[in-house]
Design a protein around this motif. Structure first.
Motif, PDB file in Angstrom:
ATOM      1  N   ILE A 113       3.428  -6.184 -12.387  1.00 24.98           N
ATOM      2  CA  ILE A 113       2.746  -6.198 -11.100  1.00 24.98           C
ATOM      3  C   ILE A 113       1.352  -5.606 -11.228  1.00 24.98           C
ATOM      4  O   ILE A 113       1.121  -4.682 -12.013  1.00 24.98           O
ATOM      5  N   ARG A 114       0.409  -6.148 -10.468  1.00 26.57           N
ATOM      6  CA  ARG A 114      -0.948  -5.615 -10.476  1.00 26.57           C
ATOM      7  C   ARG A 114      -0.979  -4.289  -9.729  1.00 26.57           C
ATOM      8  O   ARG A 114      -0.258  -4.096  -8.742  1.00 26.57           O
ATOM      9  N   LEU A 115      -1.833  -3.399 -10.192  1.00 27.29           N
ATOM     10  CA  LEU A 115      -1.953  -2.061  -9.612  1.00 27.29           C
ATOM     11  C   LEU A 115      -3.428  -1.743  -9.419  1.00 27.29           C
ATOM     12  O   LEU A 115      -4.262  -2.154 -10.228  1.00 27.29           O
ATOM     13  N   GLY A 116      -3.723  -1.010  -8.367  1.00 31.14           N
ATOM     14  CA  GLY A 116      -5.132  -0.705  -8.153  1.00 31.14           C
ATOM     15  C   GLY A 116      -5.357   0.298  -7.047  1.00 31.14           C
ATOM     16  O   GLY A 116      -4.430   0.934  -6.555  1.00 31.14           O
ATOM     17  N   SER A 117      -6.600   0.414  -6.668  1.00 32.14           N
ATOM     18  CA  SER A 117      -7.014   1.401  -5.671  1.00 32.14           C
ATOM     19  C   SER A 117      -7.262   0.712  -4.337  1.00 32.14           C
ATOM     20  O   SER A 117      -7.894  -0.327  -4.272  1.00 32.14           O
ATOM     21  N   GLY A 118      -6.760   1.341  -3.314  1.00 26.86           N
ATOM     22  CA  GLY A 118      -6.995   0.810  -1.984  1.00 26.86           C
ATOM     23  C   GLY A 118      -7.401   1.913  -1.018  1.00 26.86           C
ATOM     24  O   GLY A 118      -6.747   2.106  -0.022  1.00 26.86           O
ATOM     25  N   THR A 142       9.124   8.585  -6.144  1.00 22.42           N
ATOM     26  CA  THR A 142       9.279   7.595  -5.076  1.00 22.42           C
ATOM     27  C   THR A 142       8.307   6.441  -5.265  1.00 22.42           C
ATOM     28  O   THR A 142       8.660   5.273  -5.068  1.00 22.42           O
ATOM     29  N   SER A 143       7.072   6.757  -5.668  1.00 19.99           N
ATOM     30  CA  SER A 143       6.086   5.701  -5.896  1.00 19.99           C
ATOM     31  C   SER A 143       6.535   4.756  -7.000  1.00 19.99           C
ATOM     32  O   SER A 143       6.316   3.535  -6.918  1.00 19.99           O
ATOM     33  N   VAL A 144       7.170   5.288  -8.015  1.00 17.94           N
ATOM     34  CA  VAL A 144       7.718   4.435  -9.076  1.00 17.94           C
ATOM     35  C   VAL A 144       8.787   3.510  -8.505  1.00 17.94           C
ATOM     36  O   VAL A 144       8.810   2.305  -8.768  1.00 17.94           O
ATOM     37  N   ALA A 145       9.690   4.076  -7.701  1.00 24.61           N
ATOM     38  CA  ALA A 145      10.763   3.277  -7.111  1.00 24.61           C
ATOM     39  C   ALA A 145      10.202   2.173  -6.219  1.00 24.61           C
ATOM     40  O   ALA A 145      10.680   1.027  -6.243  1.00 24.61           O
ATOM     41  N   LEU A 146       9.179   2.490  -5.436  1.00 23.08           N
ATOM     42  CA  LEU A 146       8.573   1.490  -4.562  1.00 23.08           C
ATOM     43  C   LEU A 146       7.876   0.398  -5.364  1.00 23.08           C
ATOM     44  O   LEU A 146       7.988  -0.792  -5.040  1.00 23.08           O
ATOM     45  N   ALA A 147       7.147   0.777  -6.408  1.00 22.57           N
ATOM     46  CA  ALA A 147       6.445  -0.212  -7.232  1.00 22.57           C
ATOM     47  C   ALA A 147       7.436  -1.136  -7.928  1.00 22.57           C
ATOM     48  O   ALA A 147       7.215  -2.352  -8.025  1.00 22.57           O
ATOM     49  N   ARG A 148       8.523  -0.577  -8.412  1.00 22.93           N
ATOM     50  CA  ARG A 148       9.544  -1.407  -9.057  1.00 22.93           C
ATOM     51  C   ARG A 148      10.200  -2.351  -8.051  1.00 22.93           C
ATOM     52  O   ARG A 148      10.486  -3.518  -8.372  1.00 22.93           O
ATOM     53  N   ALA A 149      10.432  -1.853  -6.843  1.00 24.27           N
ATOM     54  CA  ALA A 149      10.997  -2.709  -5.800  1.00 24.27           C
ATOM     55  C   ALA A 149      10.036  -3.845  -5.465  1.00 24.27           C
ATOM     56  O   ALA A 149      10.452  -5.003  -5.287  1.00 24.27           O
ATOM     57  N   ALA A 150       8.750  -3.529  -5.362  1.00 21.89           N
ATOM     58  CA  ALA A 150       7.753  -4.566  -5.079  1.00 21.89           C
ATOM     59  C   ALA A 150       7.685  -5.575  -6.215  1.00 21.89           C
ATOM     60  O   ALA A 150       7.574  -6.789  -5.980  1.00 21.89           O
ATOM     61  N   GLU A 151       7.761  -5.096  -7.445  1.00 20.01           N
ATOM     62  CA  GLU A 151       7.679  -5.977  -8.610  1.00 20.01           C
ATOM     63  C   GLU A 151       8.837  -6.978  -8.629  1.00 20.01           C
ATOM     64  O   GLU A 151       8.625  -8.178  -8.866  1.00 20.01           O
ATOM     65  N   ARG A 152      10.039  -6.502  -8.381  1.00 19.02           N
ATOM     66  CA  ARG A 152      11.191  -7.416  -8.433  1.00 19.02           C
ATOM     67  C   ARG A 152      11.324  -8.267  -7.168  1.00 19.02           C
ATOM     68  O   ARG A 152      12.123  -9.215  -7.137  1.00 19.02           O
ATOM     69  N   SER A 153      10.524  -7.939  -6.136  1.00 21.65           N
ATOM     70  CA  SER A 153      10.630  -8.659  -4.868  1.00 21.65           C
ATOM     71  C   SER A 153       9.484  -9.634  -4.639  1.00 21.65           C
ATOM     72  O   SER A 153       9.330 -10.167  -3.526  1.00 21.65           O
ATOM     73  N   LEU A 170       0.853  -1.179   0.000  1.00 24.12           N
ATOM     74  CA  LEU A 170       0.000   0.000   0.000  1.00 24.12           C
ATOM     75  C   LEU A 170       0.889   1.229   0.000  1.00 24.12           C
ATOM     76  O   LEU A 170       1.727   1.397   0.891  1.00 24.12           O
ATOM     77  N   ASP A 171       0.721   2.088  -0.986  1.00 27.52           N
ATOM     78  CA  ASP A 171       1.531   3.301  -1.106  1.00 27.52           C
ATOM     79  C   ASP A 171       0.603   4.506  -1.054  1.00 27.52           C
ATOM     80  O   ASP A 171      -0.229   4.697  -1.948  1.00 27.52           O
ATOM     81  N   LEU A 172       0.755   5.339  -0.028  1.00 21.88           N
ATOM     82  CA  LEU A 172      -0.068   6.537   0.109  1.00 21.88           C
ATOM     83  C   LEU A 172       0.521   7.732  -0.623  1.00 21.88           C
ATOM     84  O   LEU A 172      -0.030   8.827  -0.566  1.00 21.88           O
ATOM     85  N   ALA A 173       1.642   7.518  -1.330  1.00 19.67           N
ATOM     86  CA  ALA A 173       2.307   8.602  -2.052  1.00 19.67           C
ATOM     87  C   ALA A 173       2.490   9.823  -1.161  1.00 19.67           C
ATOM     88  O   ALA A 173       2.044  10.924  -1.490  1.00 19.67           O
ATOM     89  N   PRO A 174       3.167   9.663  -0.008  1.00 15.17           N
ATOM     90  CA  PRO A 174       3.335  10.792   0.915  1.00 15.17           C
ATOM     91  C   PRO A 174       4.237  11.877   0.333  1.00 15.17           C
ATOM     92  O   PRO A 174       5.166  11.590  -0.429  1.00 15.17           O
ATOM     93  N   ILE A 175       3.935  13.115   0.689  1.00 12.88           N
ATOM     94  CA  ILE A 175       4.765  14.259   0.296  1.00 12.88           C
ATOM     95  C   ILE A 175       5.464  14.761   1.557  1.00 12.88           C
ATOM     96  O   ILE A 175       4.849  15.434   2.386  1.00 12.88           O
ATOM     97  N   TYR A 189       6.030  -9.196  -4.873  1.00 10.92           N
ATOM     98  CA  TYR A 189       4.723  -8.739  -4.398  1.00 10.92           C
ATOM     99  C   TYR A 189       3.669  -8.950  -5.489  1.00 10.92           C
ATOM    100  O   TYR A 189       3.977  -8.884  -6.680  1.00 10.92           O
ATOM    101  N   ARG A 190       2.437  -9.151  -5.071  1.00  5.31           N
ATOM    102  CA  ARG A 190       1.362  -9.375  -6.042  1.00  5.31           C
ATOM    103  C   ARG A 190       0.800  -8.084  -6.615  1.00  5.31           C
ATOM    104  O   ARG A 190       0.453  -8.033  -7.788  1.00  5.31           O
ATOM    105  N   ARG A 191       0.678  -7.057  -5.767  1.00  2.00           N
ATOM    106  CA  ARG A 191      -0.008  -5.845  -6.220  1.00  2.00           C
ATOM    107  C   ARG A 191       0.462  -4.645  -5.413  1.00  2.00           C
ATOM    108  O   ARG A 191       0.996  -4.783  -4.308  1.00  2.00           O
ATOM    109  N   VAL A 192       0.239  -3.471  -5.981  1.00  2.00           N
ATOM    110  CA  VAL A 192       0.428  -2.207  -5.273  1.00  2.00           C
ATOM    111  C   VAL A 192      -0.874  -1.434  -5.381  1.00  2.00           C
ATOM    112  O   VAL A 192      -1.432  -1.284  -6.479  1.00  2.00           O
ATOM    113  N   TRP A 193      -1.338  -0.925  -4.247  1.00  2.00           N
ATOM    114  CA  TRP A 193      -2.569  -0.153  -4.222  1.00  2.00           C
ATOM    115  C   TRP A 193      -2.296   1.274  -3.764  1.00  2.00           C
ATOM    116  O   TRP A 193      -1.383   1.524  -2.967  1.00  2.00           O
ATOM    117  N   TYR A 194      -3.139   2.193  -4.250  1.00  2.00           N
ATOM    118  CA  TYR A 194      -3.049   3.615  -3.913  1.00  2.00           C
ATOM    119  C   TYR A 194      -4.413   4.063  -3.390  1.00  2.00           C
ATOM    120  O   TYR A 194      -5.446   3.636  -3.899  1.00  2.00           O
TER     121      TYR A 194
END
Length: 334
Positions: A71-76, A25-36, A8-13, A38-43
């Motif tokens: 990686i799957r992406l969606g709303s959370g 930063t959200s791109v970096a986190l999603a890429r890290a999750a993808e290579r590690s 879960l990424d809240l895209a904090p500022i 993880y099934r999905r990233v939600w925003y």
């Protein structure tokens, strides 16, 4: 340990930063999750919050999708009462057409904002009352079986975008069970009703075209580091900053020392705020793995969605990677 792991990424500022930097930063986190693994990233959809950049949730999902591969992406989640079901069906139909088999749609009924912001969003104060009907209307648009004669949501992807019901109370659990949808519980910040809500969901679940058996996602906070003391320090810094922000609400001239923050959190007045982060894994990868395994058993969760809060971007990415290394299970997403 073998359990599905998500992010879960809240895209904090952060202070003295920009939304553009937050998206990087959200791109970096999603890429890290993808290579590690993880099934999905939600925003999550939030409004009128200067420290959160994920307000235009579907736009952010589309951007992250162009920067990742699989990686799957969606709303959370999308706070459905803020929108018409048709508009959300069009947005997510577009996303699923552009990025097949990668898009999720998690739905909540909270405003994601304060009362004045609700007015600015043109939200009807009673909109949450029709949330169950709105979910069904949205489901009809996404599946090509519109409940409104002569009206279709265009574009509609070849696949049916999977829906998830989000919640922190029995209401969401009961609705997800009745509709036969996966249920995601916000235990990373609202832990109190976790076990009761999951029990209600599992006991009353009715199979549907989307889902044959109950599927539970539980939220949990994580600070993973190579060194135990470093992880503890990251937790202290992040949770103090969070508490400080909540206490000051941006008021000028107000500040609190670390000692004052710690004293407040240990006091009866601060107990509720401290309790919001009850479910937090902190430590080395093995310590985090053991904590998450025990938490998943307690929550009766099929999947854990982790929120990593380290203040430094590098520490947050590292936390995602270390957790994925010891926990993530490879498999087809629900």
């Amino acid at each position: 340990m073998s359990i599905a792991l998500s992010l879960l990424d809240l895209a904090p500022i952060p202070a003295r930063s920009t939304a553009r930097e937050s998206f990087a930063t959200s791109v970096a986190l999603a890429r890290a999750a993808e290579r590690s693994g993880y099934r999905r990233v939600w925003y999550a959809e939030h409004h009128n919050m200067p420290t959160i950049a994920s307000s235009a949730t579907s736009v952010l999902i589309g951007y992250i999708a162009t920067q990742t591969e699989s990686i799957r992406l969606g709303s959370g989640g999308i706070m459905l009462p803020n929108h018409s079901p048709m508009v959300i069906a069009e947005q997510f139909g577009t996303l699923a057409s552009l990025f097949p088999d990668r898009i999720d749609l998690g739905l909540g009924r909270a405003p994601g904002s304060d009362q004045n912001t609700q007015l600015a969003l043109r939200r009807d104060p009673t909109a949450a009352d029709t949330f169950p009907q709105d979910v069904l209307e949205l489901q009809g648009f996404l599946s090509g079986h519109s409940r409104i004669p002569g009206v279709e949501a265009v574009p509609r992807a070849d696949e049916i975008v999977p829906l998830y019901i989000l919640g922190s109370s029995l209401f969401g659990a009961q609705l997800a069970a009745r509709l036969g949808l996966p249920y995601a519980f916000a235990s990373h910040f609202a832990p109190d009703a976790l076990t009761q809500a999951v029990a209600v969901y599992r006991d009353t679940f009715q199979p549907s075209a989307q889902l044959a058996a109950p599927y539970v996602i539980a939220g949990v906070n994580v600070f993973a580091a190579d060194d135990h003391d470093a992880a503890v320090q990251q937790k202290s810094v992040a949770y103090r900053a969070r508490t400080r922000a909540m206490l000051t609400r941006g008021a000028r001239g107000m500040n609190f020392t670390d000692a004052e923050i710690d004293e407040f959190l240990a006091s009866p007045n601060g107990a509720q705020l401290a309790g919001m982060t009850r479910y937090t894994a902190v430590g080395t990868p093995s310590e985090v793995r053991d904590y998450l395994a025990a938490f998943a058993e307690t929550a009766q969760a099929d999947e854990l969605i982790t929120a990593h809060h380290a203040s430094e971007v590098g520490d947050r990415v590292r936390s995602v990677e270390l957790t994925g290394r010891v926990v993530a299970a490879v498999g087809n997403p629900q």
